[in-house]
Scaffold this motif. Sequence first.
Motif, PDB file in Angstrom:
ATOM      1  N   GLY A   1       0.736  -1.169   0.011  1.00 16.94           N
ATOM      2  CA  GLY A   1      -0.142   0.059  -0.120  1.00 16.94           C
ATOM      3  C   GLY A   1       0.724   1.153  -0.057  1.00 16.94           C
ATOM      4  N   ARG A   2       0.103   2.370  -0.760  1.00 18.23           N
ATOM      5  CA  ARG A   2       0.779   3.594  -0.538  1.00 18.23           C
ATOM      6  C   ARG A   2       0.071   4.736  -0.266  1.00 18.23           C
ATOM      7  NH1 ARG A   2       5.542   6.906  -0.045  1.00 18.23           N
ATOM      8  NH2 ARG A   2       4.914   8.781  -0.950  1.00 18.23           N
ATOM      9  N   ASP A   3       0.116   5.546   0.695  1.00 22.19           N
ATOM     10  CA  ASP A   3      -0.853   6.763   0.823  1.00 22.19           C
ATOM     11  C   ASP A   3      -0.104   7.896   0.637  1.00 22.19           C
ATOM     12  OD1 ASP A   3      -2.739   4.818   1.818  1.00 22.19           O
ATOM     13  OD2 ASP A   3      -2.069   5.055   3.787  1.00 22.19           O
ATOM     14  N   TYR A   4      -0.680   9.091   0.041  1.00 24.37           N
ATOM     15  CA  TYR A   4       0.010  10.189  -0.049  1.00 24.37           C
ATOM     16  C   TYR A   4      -0.855  11.185   0.994  1.00 24.37           C
ATOM     17  CZ  TYR A   4       2.189   8.931  -4.146  1.00 24.37           C
ATOM     18  OH  TYR A   4       2.884   8.282  -5.179  1.00 24.37           O
ATOM     19  N   VAL A   5      -0.275  12.273   1.425  1.00 24.02           N
ATOM     20  CA  VAL A   5      -0.940  13.152   2.250  1.00 24.02           C
ATOM     21  C   VAL A   5      -1.320  14.448   1.597  1.00 24.02           C
ATOM     22  CG1 VAL A   5      -0.631  14.636   4.228  1.00 24.02           C
ATOM     23  CG2 VAL A   5       0.443  12.423   4.363  1.00 24.02           C
ATOM     24  N   ASP A   6      -2.366  14.764   1.489  1.00 22.63           N
ATOM     25  CA  ASP A   6      -3.169  15.947   0.914  1.00 22.63           C
ATOM     26  C   ASP A   6      -3.267  17.084   2.172  1.00 22.63           C
ATOM     27  OD1 ASP A   6      -4.301  17.682  -0.564  1.00 22.63           O
ATOM     28  OD2 ASP A   6      -6.415  16.730  -0.518  1.00 22.63           O
ATOM     29  N   LYS A   7      -2.144  17.914   1.643  1.00 23.61           N
ATOM     30  CA  LYS A   7      -2.052  18.915   2.846  1.00 23.61           C
ATOM     31  C   LYS A   7      -3.142  20.227   2.495  1.00 23.61           C
ATOM     32  CE  LYS A   7       2.866  17.913   3.802  1.00 23.61           C
ATOM     33  NZ  LYS A   7       4.076  18.468   3.908  1.00 23.61           N
ATOM     34  N   ARG A   8      -3.945  20.186   3.363  1.00 27.93           N
ATOM     35  CA  ARG A   8      -5.322  21.062   3.193  1.00 27.93           C
ATOM     36  C   ARG A   8      -5.112  21.946   4.295  1.00 27.93           C
ATOM     37  NH1 ARG A   8     -10.612  18.181   1.955  1.00 27.93           N
ATOM     38  NH2 ARG A   8     -10.079  17.241   4.143  1.00 27.93           N
TER      39      ARG A   8
END
Length: 561
Positions: A291-298
């Motif tokens: 698995g690979r997650d990205y962080v959406d910086k909002r």
Amino acid sequence: MAYTPHPPPGDTTDAVLAIRNLSVAVIGASQQVVRNLSLDVHAGETVCVVGESGSGKSVSSLAVMGLLPQGVLQPSGAIRVEGEDVLSATPKRLRELRATRMAMVFQEPMTALNPVHTVGAQVDEVLRLHRRMSRSQRRNKVLDMFRSVHLPDVERIYDSYPHQLSGGQRQRIVIAMALILEPRLLIADEPTTALDVTTQKQILALIKELQTKHRTAVLFITHDFGVVAEIADRIVVMNRGDLIETGTRDDILARPQQSYTRRLVSSVPSLIPQQRQALTGTPVLRVQGLGRDYVDKRPFWAGGARKVPAAQDVNLILHKGEILGIVGESGSGKSTVARCILRLIEPSTGSVLMGNDDIATLSGAQLHPVRQRIQIVFQDPYRSLNPRRKIGESVIEGLLNFGESRDNAVAKAVETLRIVGLDADAMQRYPHQFSGGQRQRICIARALVMEPEVLVADEAVSALDVSVQAQVLELLEQIRQRTGVGVLFITHDLRVAAQICDTILVMQRGQVVETGAANVVLTQPVHDYTRTLIDAAPGRDWDFQHFRPRAVASPIATSNA
């Protein structure tokens, strides 16, 4: 047998585009890159110009737009757009003609759009330069155009930058920019080559819809005969600057007269997979729960940072000598999986096992020896090679980094280049001295010289002409049989996957939705998404190898229809 060009049939006085005896010469040399080209495109008609790289098709389209590089290429003959000669037009008049009378959609929307301006502002600029309208009128016109090309949430997209949009959305923006002033002629230069099959189908349908609505004449440049089979009214075949053959779609696809045309058409890979024997034995690669997650910086008022999964719970086994294809649309996670396996990016979860080594847990010096065992061939051979280094230096670089003596490295490089069909003198030449297909062979040689256990090919043939593509696929098959390397083949082209893959893994939105033997997945798909991909493949109703529509071909696996 040479083809003698004749003026296009029919009444040419009402042709939106009329090209007569167009030649394009290299200034200061006797070389001509286009010779005596004549063709017409009428209102509401789509004329496809096909041919391999270097055939002159893109140069011809640039000549029509008046975009040939000054001081390098010199056109002669006549190019008339609605009766006005483009070649005799002043630079000022050419700027007026572009967008108002003729417009062009380029292959790569990221290079056609300015990365530092919003897409709304870039389309607005066309109106600002060519129409007297208030700012609010221009904005409303742009938003209406965005709706007409079926973009979602047009207010948000108007204020978005190119990198914030998908490839299909960017191409729709470029089409909107080209058509917003309703030009009579649209030139589309390979506009769907880099797109996945479902997005490609949408873009082709969009161009046809807008063409029907506005009676636009379309000159479509492509090397993809699947696309040609879907949209062409007439086809022009070019080779090394010459018009080789021209005719209706059925004339060229079903009754090609020239051997070159027959070779091009028959090189289109079939969507029907070959029967392959299942491979067993010790796996060279096992991926478990990757698995690979990205962080959406909002910002905090928008909910703060959140995890966006790019790949979830991916499992696969690659055996020695096996070619395993990972297919899916852009954003499906297939390239993310490949880069996690290579440790070009860090996986968030799961394991990547090569023998007793879990690549996912290694770091620094521990990872270094594993790099030799797994190599990658990228999509774009132009950017994969250093233009300032000779080919020999690029090929031996990896061997030198792993302690091989220079003499041994050179000897191995020469032998590997021979395997991929290149002579030893290629070692002393630079990348620009090779064709695209030759450059991709060099990239394959650079990977194979390391004698890897696993070769990752990430869209390695998607940008190549059909004939060159066929050569590279045959090369990969020969290498697989000769070396036993396991190949992880990333592609959005189901035709290519059908011809080369033993096993296919289908991904959608980061998840594996179907996997199995290629001849089962492509002929008896279980998941709706797989069926959607197959149905979207362009030209699936044609049997290109036998020059006939699929409906009259011998029975084939069509249970997915």
